[in-house]
Design a protein around this motif. Structure first.
Motif, PDB file in Angstrom:
ATOM      1  N   ALA A 207      -9.357  -9.785  16.661  1.00 30.08           N
ATOM      2  CA  ALA A 207      -9.498 -10.735  17.760  1.00 30.08           C
ATOM      3  C   ALA A 207     -10.886 -11.364  17.829  1.00 30.08           C
ATOM      4  CB  ALA A 207      -9.199 -10.035  19.085  1.00 30.08           C
ATOM      5  N   GLU A 208     -11.854 -10.839  17.038  1.00 27.01           N
ATOM      6  CA  GLU A 208     -13.238 -11.291  17.214  1.00 27.01           C
ATOM      7  C   GLU A 208     -13.922 -11.786  15.948  1.00 27.01           C
ATOM      8  OE1 GLU A 208     -15.634  -8.534  19.386  1.00 27.01           O
ATOM      9  OE2 GLU A 208     -14.056  -8.073  20.836  1.00 27.01           O
ATOM     10  N   VAL A 209     -13.623 -11.209  14.777  1.00 24.91           N
ATOM     11  CA  VAL A 209     -14.333 -11.598  13.555  1.00 24.91           C
ATOM     12  C   VAL A 209     -13.333 -11.785  12.413  1.00 24.91           C
ATOM     13  CG1 VAL A 209     -16.454 -10.390  14.213  1.00 24.91           C
ATOM     14  CG2 VAL A 209     -14.739  -9.209  12.810  1.00 24.91           C
ATOM     15  N   PRO A 210     -13.651 -12.638  11.446  1.00 18.45           N
ATOM     16  CA  PRO A 210     -12.763 -12.769  10.290  1.00 18.45           C
ATOM     17  C   PRO A 210     -12.687 -11.459   9.509  1.00 18.45           C
ATOM     18  CG  PRO A 210     -14.293 -14.622  10.415  1.00 18.45           C
ATOM     19  CD  PRO A 210     -14.766 -13.597  11.402  1.00 18.45           C
ATOM     20  N   VAL A 211     -11.484 -11.090   9.096  1.00 18.41           N
ATOM     21  CA  VAL A 211     -11.270  -9.876   8.308  1.00 18.41           C
ATOM     22  C   VAL A 211     -10.514 -10.257   7.037  1.00 18.41           C
ATOM     23  CG1 VAL A 211     -10.292  -7.559   8.240  1.00 18.41           C
ATOM     24  CG2 VAL A 211     -11.183  -8.462  10.403  1.00 18.41           C
ATOM     25  N   ALA A 212     -11.097  -9.917   5.886  1.00 16.10           N
ATOM     26  CA  ALA A 212     -10.457 -10.181   4.598  1.00 16.10           C
ATOM     27  C   ALA A 212     -10.398  -8.883   3.808  1.00 16.10           C
ATOM     28  CB  ALA A 212     -11.230 -11.240   3.814  1.00 16.10           C
ATOM     29  N   THR A 213      -9.267  -8.622   3.160  1.00 19.78           N
ATOM     30  CA  THR A 213      -9.085  -7.364   2.440  1.00 19.78           C
ATOM     31  C   THR A 213      -8.504  -7.618   1.060  1.00 19.78           C
ATOM     32  OG1 THR A 213      -6.850  -7.049   3.351  1.00 19.78           O
ATOM     33  CG2 THR A 213      -8.688  -6.085   4.582  1.00 19.78           C
ATOM     34  N   ALA A 214      -8.658  -6.619   0.190  1.00 19.34           N
ATOM     35  CA  ALA A 214      -8.102  -6.707  -1.158  1.00 19.34           C
ATOM     36  C   ALA A 214      -7.511  -5.367  -1.562  1.00 19.34           C
ATOM     37  CB  ALA A 214      -9.175  -7.132  -2.156  1.00 19.34           C
ATOM     38  N   ALA A 215      -6.348  -5.405  -2.216  1.00 24.37           N
ATOM     39  CA  ALA A 215      -5.743  -4.218  -2.831  1.00 24.37           C
ATOM     40  C   ALA A 215      -6.066  -4.264  -4.312  1.00 24.37           C
ATOM     41  CB  ALA A 215      -4.235  -4.208  -2.614  1.00 24.37           C
ATOM     42  N   LEU A 216      -6.893  -3.315  -4.762  1.00 24.01           N
ATOM     43  CA  LEU A 216      -7.434  -3.360  -6.123  1.00 24.01           C
ATOM     44  C   LEU A 216      -6.949  -2.205  -6.986  1.00 24.01           C
ATOM     45  CD1 LEU A 216     -11.057  -4.345  -5.062  1.00 24.01           C
ATOM     46  CD2 LEU A 216      -9.233  -5.863  -5.839  1.00 24.01           C
ATOM     47  N   GLY A 217      -5.985  -1.453  -6.498  1.00 21.72           N
ATOM     48  CA  GLY A 217      -5.419  -0.303  -7.200  1.00 21.72           C
ATOM     49  C   GLY A 217      -4.350   0.280  -6.317  1.00 21.72           C
ATOM     50  N   PRO A 218      -3.990   1.537  -6.502  1.00 25.65           N
ATOM     51  CA  PRO A 218      -3.027   2.155  -5.591  1.00 25.65           C
ATOM     52  C   PRO A 218      -3.613   2.287  -4.186  1.00 25.65           C
ATOM     53  CG  PRO A 218      -3.912   3.770  -7.139  1.00 25.65           C
ATOM     54  CD  PRO A 218      -4.384   2.440  -7.607  1.00 25.65           C
ATOM     55  N   VAL A 219      -2.909   1.772  -3.197  1.00 32.56           N
ATOM     56  CA  VAL A 219      -3.362   1.800  -1.806  1.00 32.56           C
ATOM     57  C   VAL A 219      -2.233   2.401  -0.977  1.00 32.56           C
ATOM     58  CG1 VAL A 219      -4.224   0.438   0.132  1.00 32.56           C
ATOM     59  CG2 VAL A 219      -4.700  -0.297  -2.214  1.00 32.56           C
ATOM     60  N   PRO A 246       5.376   8.563  -4.487  1.00 32.99           N
ATOM     61  CA  PRO A 246       6.649   9.044  -5.029  1.00 32.99           C
ATOM     62  C   PRO A 246       6.978  10.490  -4.676  1.00 32.99           C
ATOM     63  CG  PRO A 246       5.449   7.797  -6.681  1.00 32.99           C
ATOM     64  CD  PRO A 246       4.525   7.962  -5.527  1.00 32.99           C
ATOM     65  N   LYS A 247       6.004  11.391  -4.675  1.00 33.33           N
ATOM     66  CA  LYS A 247       6.276  12.791  -4.383  1.00 33.33           C
ATOM     67  C   LYS A 247       6.704  12.989  -2.935  1.00 33.33           C
ATOM     68  CE  LYS A 247       3.275  14.670  -8.000  1.00 33.33           C
ATOM     69  NZ  LYS A 247       2.097  15.515  -8.320  1.00 33.33           N
ATOM     70  N   VAL A 248       6.081  12.243  -2.037  1.00 28.25           N
ATOM     71  CA  VAL A 248       6.471  12.331  -0.625  1.00 28.25           C
ATOM     72  C   VAL A 248       7.879  11.775  -0.446  1.00 28.25           C
ATOM     73  CG1 VAL A 248       5.913  11.591   1.718  1.00 28.25           C
ATOM     74  CG2 VAL A 248       4.066  12.140   0.121  1.00 28.25           C
ATOM     75  N   VAL A 249       8.156  10.673  -1.122  1.00 24.95           N
ATOM     76  CA  VAL A 249       9.490  10.068  -1.038  1.00 24.95           C
ATOM     77  C   VAL A 249      10.555  11.028  -1.583  1.00 24.95           C
ATOM     78  CG1 VAL A 249      10.960   8.204  -1.921  1.00 24.95           C
ATOM     79  CG2 VAL A 249       8.633   7.696  -1.133  1.00 24.95           C
ATOM     80  N   GLN A 250      10.264  11.656  -2.716  1.00 26.99           N
ATOM     81  CA  GLN A 250      11.229  12.576  -3.321  1.00 26.99           C
ATOM     82  C   GLN A 250      11.509  13.765  -2.394  1.00 26.99           C
ATOM     83  OE1 GLN A 250      11.241  15.828  -4.717  1.00 26.99           O
ATOM     84  NE2 GLN A 250      13.344  15.494  -5.443  1.00 26.99           N
ATOM     85  N   ARG A 251      10.445  14.276  -1.785  1.00 31.44           N
ATOM     86  CA  ARG A 251      10.612  15.439  -0.896  1.00 31.44           C
ATOM     87  C   ARG A 251      11.388  15.062   0.363  1.00 31.44           C
ATOM     88  NH1 ARG A 251      12.073  19.098   1.197  1.00 31.44           N
ATOM     89  NH2 ARG A 251      11.056  21.030   1.887  1.00 31.44           N
ATOM     90  N   ALA A 252      11.146  13.865   0.894  1.00 26.06           N
ATOM     91  CA  ALA A 252      11.773  13.476   2.159  1.00 26.06           C
ATOM     92  C   ALA A 252      13.158  12.859   1.967  1.00 26.06           C
ATOM     93  CB  ALA A 252      10.877  12.495   2.893  1.00 26.06           C
ATOM     94  N   LEU A 253      13.325  12.066   0.906  1.00 28.21           N
ATOM     95  CA  LEU A 253      14.558  11.297   0.756  1.00 28.21           C
ATOM     96  C   LEU A 253      15.404  11.736  -0.424  1.00 28.21           C
ATOM     97  CD1 LEU A 253      13.119   7.749   1.555  1.00 28.21           C
ATOM     98  CD2 LEU A 253      14.208   9.374   3.113  1.00 28.21           C
ATOM     99  N   GLY A 254      14.834  12.564  -1.297  1.00 26.85           N
ATOM    100  CA  GLY A 254      15.625  13.161  -2.344  1.00 26.85           C
ATOM    101  C   GLY A 254      15.840  12.335  -3.586  1.00 26.85           C
ATOM    102  N   TYR A 255      15.093  11.262  -3.776  1.00 26.73           N
ATOM    103  CA  TYR A 255      15.241  10.510  -5.024  1.00 26.73           C
ATOM    104  C   TYR A 255      13.879  10.283  -5.657  1.00 26.73           C
ATOM    105  CZ  TYR A 255      14.061   6.252  -2.315  1.00 26.73           C
ATOM    106  OH  TYR A 255      13.456   5.318  -1.514  1.00 26.73           O
ATOM    107  N   GLU A 256      13.903  10.119  -6.976  1.00 27.14           N
ATOM    108  CA  GLU A 256      12.670   9.920  -7.723  1.00 27.14           C
ATOM    109  C   GLU A 256      12.381   8.432  -7.893  1.00 27.14           C
ATOM    110  OE1 GLU A 256      12.862  11.994 -11.401  1.00 27.14           O
ATOM    111  OE2 GLU A 256      12.812  14.001 -10.474  1.00 27.14           O
ATOM    112  N   THR A 257      11.125   8.114  -7.841  1.00 29.93           N
ATOM    113  CA  THR A 257      10.707   6.725  -7.998  1.00 29.93           C
ATOM    114  C   THR A 257       9.272   6.711  -8.508  1.00 29.93           C
ATOM    115  OG1 THR A 257      10.525   4.584  -6.866  1.00 29.93           O
ATOM    116  CG2 THR A 257       9.907   6.534  -5.597  1.00 29.93           C
ATOM    117  N   GLU A 261       7.535   0.935  -8.487  1.00 32.72           N
ATOM    118  CA  GLU A 261       8.823   0.595  -7.876  1.00 32.72           C
ATOM    119  C   GLU A 261       8.717   0.516  -6.356  1.00 32.72           C
ATOM    120  OE1 GLU A 261      11.888   2.602 -11.130  1.00 32.72           O
ATOM    121  OE2 GLU A 261      11.123   3.818  -9.472  1.00 32.72           O
ATOM    122  N   LEU A 262       7.862   1.340  -5.792  1.00 36.05           N
ATOM    123  CA  LEU A 262       7.700   1.354  -4.341  1.00 36.05           C
ATOM    124  C   LEU A 262       6.874   0.179  -3.833  1.00 36.05           C
ATOM    125  CD1 LEU A 262       6.983   5.152  -3.767  1.00 36.05           C
ATOM    126  CD2 LEU A 262       8.953   3.887  -2.869  1.00 36.05           C
ATOM    127  N   GLY A 263       5.799  -0.143  -4.542  1.00 35.30           N
ATOM    128  CA  GLY A 263       4.882  -1.140  -3.973  1.00 35.30           C
ATOM    129  C   GLY A 263       4.123  -1.973  -4.972  1.00 35.30           C
TER     130      GLY A 263
END
Length: 561
Positions: A207-219, A246-257, A261-263
């Motif tokens: 609400a007050e200052v410009p904010v700029a970000t970059a994803a430069l690897g796994p985030v 992927p490990k959290v997804v596999q433990r919670a949802l039961g499939y490998e990825t 593939e996720l992001g």
């Protein structure tokens, strides 16, 4: 010196003792045998310098080499590559944890916080900048790293400077930032109830200052949330942006990825999570620098009007030919935008395949920073989709937050229709965009290039707006084709050749289209030769200058559906 035996201005004889000296030991650095210019705190100064050297080693030689082998820069190299040369002043460079020799008490080792934070310059203007150090714990914060990470928004708010965050890292660890839980300690007790919530400053920054970000690897996790909490977010093609791995997804949802593939880019090219996708880190840095160049330091200031060498009266011949006579033929709206704006000044925000029917970006017009929006009729005729509505809403909020005049190049056929559009909630998100435009406080100019139909068209106009109309302009409640389908359905169905009858009616109504009745009714400020668009908008930019000064400060937005 133990005693002075003479008084000021006293005349002394040759060989007379004037002072008494006492021999003493001198410790610390200095020239051999000299007792002058010795720093009494040299030991501590040496340790400060030693800690700084340890900090600049980051995760160590092997970890840095492994990072470089992946074709990536370290966080310190990234900061250096984005900022003006030699402008970075680090905050908390020796924040971290240390270990001392039990016998000598000398510094044995030092582990720096794995978040680098500081103040530097972009285009000679100050900004706060920070990012995770992936060479240490994969960017998952240690204690000092977490403190610096949280502090970056607070610092930007205190100094009222733009904030840049360069992200590569994971969120919190189940073992805790200090690893105590893995040693059998109790779970963290949490922050006191009187402490400020961490995300409060994140919201206040937007609400007050410009904010700029970059994803430069796994985030992942918290860094992913902070990545999108920005006015502009850019992603390199090799990066991934995910809520959980992927490990959290596999433990919670039961499939490998996989992380990709996720992001990966094949996901976020369509998700709207980031605004732009680039090939390299250097391109990401260039885009952040470009983005910030249009914005003020904070909402209490206005964007600087830069000296302009592009002729304000320039008339581009191409503008008279760009819109085809065939009203169903497509054209390139970006050619119109670049021909009207100052040369090479248009910076598009939203270059992914998300919401392709709407074009948004920043530019300069006679040196004035402006927001620019338009329809791309090459995709779904430029219709306002659910995604397009959200893209426009985000853009309008950006311009209002930082007091940028808005220019809309209109070729709007209306809201996207059909089953999928209804399922996606287009009418709700589209109405939000419309209502936001209709409560817009910044100066607003609309150029009706071709179509302006239905409720969706209202997202391209604002109260007290300046409206110019091109000869190809069509304005109405419904496009002719849809209108015929509704109003003349019985006649079409009863005809011997329904398709021929439909075409006859459509051609009849299309032949009656004319831009002149609206001009005669003062429904626009002027009906113009398209080649006059730049000169007229440059004049408008000059007229609105007194209005901009009244806009400085924080803005608020009413409830929208």
């Amino acid at each position: 010196v133990t005693e002075v035996l003479v008084s000021p201005a006293q005349v002394v004889e040759e060989g007379e003792v004037i002072i008494l000296l006492e021999k003493c030991e001198v410790t610390g650095a200095g020239s051999s045998g000299s007792t002058t210019n010795v720093a009494p705190w040299q030991k501590e100064i040496d340790e400060i310098n030693q800690r700084r050297l340890f900090a600049k080693e980051q995760g160590g030689t092997d970890s840095v080499a492994a990072h470089h082998k992946k074709g990536k820069l370290t966080i310190r190299e990234r900061i250096s590559g984005l900022l003006d040369d030699n402008s970075f002043r680090e905050v908390g460079p020796i924040a971290g944890g240390s270990e001392r020799d039990e016998t000598t008490k000398e510094l044995k080792s030092f582990t720096p916080g794995n978040f680098v934070l500081g103040i530097g310059k972009v285009n000679k203007r100050n900004c706060v900048i920070g990012g995770e150090d992936f060479t240490m714990k994969g960017g998952s914060p240690n204690v000092a790293g977490l403190r610096k990470s949280i502090y970056c928004e607070t610092l930007a708010l205190q100094l009222k400077m733009p904030l840049i965050r360069l992200h590569e890292g994971g969120g919190g660890s189940v073992g805790g930032a200090d690893g105590r839980r893995m040693k059998g300690s109790a779970a963290p007790a949490g922050d006191p109830v009187y402490s400020s919530p961490r995300f409060k400053s994140v919201a206040e920054c937007l609400a007050e200052v410009p904010v700029a970000t970059a994803a430069l690897g796994p985030v992942a996790g918290l860094p992913a949330s902070r990545l999108v909490a920005a006015h502009f977010a850019v992603m390199v093609r090799s990066a991934q942006v995910i809520i959980a791995g992927p490990k959290v997804v596999q433990r919670a949802l039961g499939y490998e990825t996989t992380k990709e593939e996720l992001g990966g880019v094949q996901v976020h090219n369509y998700s709207g999570v980031v605004d732009n996708i680039v090939d390299s880190e250097e391109q990401a840095f260039q885009q952040i620098r470009k983005f910030l160049s249009y914005l003020p330091q904070n909402v209490w200031e206005l964007s600087a009007v830069l000296p302009n060498t592009d002729d304000k009266d320039r008339r581009e011949e191409e503008l008279a030919r760009v819109v085809p006579r065939n009203r169903k033929a497509t054209f390139d709206m970006r050619k119109i935008i670049t021909a009207v704006m100052d040369v090479d000044s248009f910076f598009e925000i939203g270059t992914t395949d998300y919401a392709r029917t709407q074009i948004t970006g920043l530019a300069r017009l006679n040196g004035q920073a402006v927001g620019v929006m338009g329809n791309d009729c090459r995709f779904l005729a430029g219709a306002m989709t659910c995604e397009g509505s959200q893209k426009v809403t985000k853009f309008l909020k950006l311009c209002q937050t930082f007091h940028l005049p808005i220019i809309s190049f209109v070729d709007e056929p209306g809201f996207m229709i059909g089953i999928e559009s209804e399922k996606s909630g287009t009418i709700r998100y589209g109405t939000t965009a419309v209502l936001l435009a209709q409560t817009c406080q910044v100066p607003f100019a609309s150029v009706i290039v071709r179509k302006a139909y239905g409720v969706a068209a209202a997202a391209h106009f604002a109260p007290d707006g300046y409206v110019l109309q091109w000869p190809a302009a069509e304005v109405g409640a419904l496009p002719i084709e849809g209108g015929v389908a509704v109003a003349f359905s019985k006649q079409v169905e009863a005809a011997a050749d329904p398709e021929a009858k439909r075409k006859e009616l459509e051609d009849l109504l299309a032949g009656g289209l004319s831009p002149f009745p609206r001009a005669e009714a003062l429904a626009c400020h002027d009906l113009i030769d398209p080649r006059d668009t730049r000169p007229m908008l440059c004049d408008w930019v000059e007229w609105i200058q007194p209005l901009l000064g009244k806009l400085a400060g924080k803005v608020g937005f009413a409830y929208h559906p």
